[in-house]
Design a protein around this motif. Structure first.
Motif, PDB file in Angstrom:
ATOM      1  N   SER A   1       0.856  -1.183   0.000  1.00 26.89           N
ATOM      2  CA  SER A   1       0.000   0.000   0.000  1.00 26.89           C
ATOM      3  C   SER A   1       0.887   1.226   0.000  1.00 26.89           C
ATOM      4  CB  SER A   1      -0.894   0.039   1.229  1.00 26.89           C
ATOM      5  OG  SER A   1      -1.534   1.298   1.276  1.00 26.89           O
TER       6      SER A   1
ATOM      7  N   SER B   1      -5.672   4.661   5.720  1.00 28.58           N
ATOM      8  CA  SER B   1      -4.942   3.891   4.704  1.00 28.58           C
ATOM      9  C   SER B   1      -4.704   2.462   5.176  1.00 28.58           C
ATOM     10  CB  SER B   1      -3.588   4.538   4.407  1.00 28.58           C
ATOM     11  OG  SER B   1      -3.770   5.849   3.960  1.00 28.58           O
ATOM     12  N   ARG B   2      -4.394   2.343   6.475  1.00 25.09           N
ATOM     13  CA  ARG B   2      -4.177   0.988   7.036  1.00 25.09           C
ATOM     14  C   ARG B   2      -5.452   0.158   6.940  1.00 25.09           C
ATOM     15  NH1 ARG B   2      -1.024   2.938  11.244  1.00 25.09           N
ATOM     16  NH2 ARG B   2      -2.818   2.912  12.654  1.00 25.09           N
TER      17      ARG B   2
ATOM     18  N   PHE C   1      -6.152  -0.939   3.343  1.00 22.91           N
ATOM     19  CA  PHE C   1      -5.244  -2.016   2.942  1.00 22.91           C
ATOM     20  C   PHE C   1      -5.682  -3.346   3.568  1.00 22.91           C
ATOM     21  CE2 PHE C   1      -0.578  -3.573   2.904  1.00 22.91           C
ATOM     22  CZ  PHE C   1      -0.734  -4.094   1.640  1.00 22.91           C
TER      23      PHE C   1
ATOM     24  N   ARG D   1      -6.823  -6.901   1.653  1.00 22.47           N
ATOM     25  CA  ARG D   1      -6.213  -8.208   1.973  1.00 22.47           C
ATOM     26  C   ARG D   1      -7.269  -9.219   2.397  1.00 22.47           C
ATOM     27  NH1 ARG D   1      -2.128  -5.069   5.311  1.00 22.47           N
ATOM     28  NH2 ARG D   1      -3.078  -6.218   6.998  1.00 22.47           N
TER      29      ARG D   1
ATOM     30  N   HIS E   1      -2.519   4.114  -2.303  1.00 25.73           N
ATOM     31  CA  HIS E   1      -3.138   2.908  -1.719  1.00 25.73           C
ATOM     32  C   HIS E   1      -2.579   1.626  -2.361  1.00 25.73           C
ATOM     33  CE1 HIS E   1      -5.836   4.909   1.058  1.00 25.73           C
ATOM     34  NE2 HIS E   1      -6.116   5.788   0.104  1.00 25.73           N
ATOM     35  N   THR E   2      -3.484   0.805  -2.915  1.00 29.97           N
ATOM     36  CA  THR E   2      -3.069  -0.517  -3.390  1.00 29.97           C
ATOM     37  C   THR E   2      -2.098  -0.460  -4.580  1.00 29.97           C
ATOM     38  OG1 THR E   2      -5.334  -1.109  -2.858  1.00 29.97           O
ATOM     39  CG2 THR E   2      -4.011  -2.767  -4.014  1.00 29.97           C
TER      40      THR E   2
END
Ligand code: HAM
Length: 423
Positions: free
Chosen positions: A166, A232-233, A236, A240, A265-266
């Motif tokens: 990410s 953002s965490r 992500f 997943r 991001h991704t």
């Protein structure tokens, strides 16, 4: 003096092109299942699209573009990739106003990069790519990745590794950028000229440097993962989670930065782990690019996509020794003997083809044996033999090449009978 093909390009000949067609058809079929529609954009664009979109500090823009001035004095560039052009079309054609959102598109066509040619690296290569514009749902990140993986799996590739990272949102990227500057600045003199410029312009690009990749500071560089803010965490984590839900194995690589500036991001790459694949192992690359539409003058639009080249897809198939069902085959070969019979097969051939039967005849005045050999090379299911005698009797001799069975069929109803025979 003969003229040769330009360096870094290839001719795709019959015998090879069938593999290309199979990959193209499978990709299109999967896009229909996943509801991505085709978009075709020009092969050249205004240079500014790529310098702004892909990024001034990238290798692509700095070193690899085929840029020229056209007769009207405009700077034109042969597209090095598809994303910037698709987003340009999305903005220009106001597709953000379409009732169906997100807008899910795919494209396929030649891209051009002035790179040093080697195995898996061409100056003209064909990319297949998808872009999903208008959704911020991590489920679409997982969908895009699963489309790529399923396409590879569908055609028999097994030795694949999906690598994920990410790059976070703007705030996370800013924090990471500051950390990179503090990390590299004191010793930037030990790095190449490009990296020295990158430190000011875009320090993330230093991590992607081919010359300085073994410098000790590269190994200890701050990783973006440590600088991701909560949003953002969470994003992500969701991506997943969805990938696991879809049964798609992946590895996290905090150093995966990608070579284009528009990502956030991704970010992901699919690599081949097949033995003997060569040093460039990336088959497919992609990621999220939420700021790109704005950069090109459109409204704020989230987007994610990927692209792979068919050249590297084929290299991976070869490295894994996957045999694809691309055998040559025709339904019927017309063998004729004597001038009258030969003349007759001109119309007969057309009648077969009109009924959707793939058919061929001899055009070289070959003898019986050589005509049978030609039928064999074409892998004909049936051979129909017409001589003067048969013609007088109003029949044709039909041989099933699989079973060896032969029968005399009335010439007048031959095409009809042939279709019945085929079932
Ligand atoms: P990229 O990583 O620059 O990303 O290229 C994507 C893929 O194109 C590579 O993984 C590789 O398969 C193929 N490729 C690139 N350069 C060459 C070359 N010189 N010869 C043969 N194949 C090559 C992009 O282009 C992004 N537009 C991908 C994307 C779409 N990101 C979001 N949406």
């Amino acid at each position: 003096m003969s003229i040769n093909i330009p360096r870094g390009t290839q001719d795709i000949l019959p015998g090879q092109v069938e593999t290309w067609q199979l990959i193209e058809e499978t990709a299109k079929r999967l896009c229909r299942l996943y509801q991505y529609e085709e978009i075709r954009t020009p092969i050249f664009e205004h240079t500014e699209l790529f310098s702004r979109g892909v990024g001034d500090s990238t290798d692509i823009v700095q070193k690899e573009m085929y840029t020229f001035e056209d007769r009207g004095g405009r700077s034109i560039t042969l597209r090095p990739e598809g994303t910037a052009a698709v987003v340009r079309a999305f903005v220009e054609k106001k597709m953000f106003g379409n009732p169906d959102q997100p807008v899910k598109l795919y494209y396929m066509g030649p891209m051009f990069r002035y790179e040093r040619p080697q195995a898996g690296r061409f100056r003209q290569f064909v990319q297949f790519g998808v872009e999903a514009l208008g959704s911020n749902d991590p489920a679409i990140d997982a969908e895009v990745i699963s489309l790529a993986m399923n396409l590879y799996w569908e055609l028999g590739l097994k030795k694949l590794k999906l690598v994920l990272n990410s790059l976070g949102d703007a705030e996370s990227r800013k924090a990471h950028r500051d950390a990179l500057v503090s990390h590299f600045k004191p010793r930037i003199g030990e790095f190449c000229g490009d990296c020295q410029t990158r430190l000011e312009k875009n320090p993330l690009r230093i991590l992607d440097c081919k010359k300085d990749r073994d410098h000790e500071l590269m190994k200890t560089a701050p990783s973006i993962i440590e600088y991701l803010n909560e949003g953002s965490r969470d994003y992500f984590e969701k991506v997943r989670e969805y990938l696991s839900e879809l049964g798609i194995p992946f590895e996290i690589d905090p150093n995966l930065v990608r070579g284009l500036d528009y990502y956030n991001h991704t970010a992901f790459e699919i690599m081949s782990e097949a033995e003997g694949f060569g040093s460039i192992t990336t088959l497919c690359g992609g990621g999220r690019y939420n700021g790109l539409a704005e950069e090109i003058g459109g409204p704020e639009t989230p987007g994610i996509g990927f692209a792979f080249s068919i050249e590297r897809f084929i290299a991976a198939l070869e490295a894994e020794k996957v045999a694809l069902p691309v055998e040559k085959k025709i339904d019927c070969y017309l063998v004729s003997l004597g001038d009258r019979a030969k003349d007759y097969t001109v119309g007969l051939l057309q009648q077969l083809r009109n009924q959707g039967i793939s058919a061929e005849r001899d055009y070289l005045g070959r003898k019986l044996k050589a005509q049978f050999k030609a039928a064999d090379r074409l892998n004909a299911s049936f051979v129909a033999v017409l001589g003067e005698d048969e013609l007088d009797k109003g029949v044709i001799n039909l041989k099933n090449m699989g079973t060896g069975e032969q029968q005399e069929v009335e010439l007048a109803s031959f095409v009809e009978k042939f279709r019945e025979q085929q079932g």
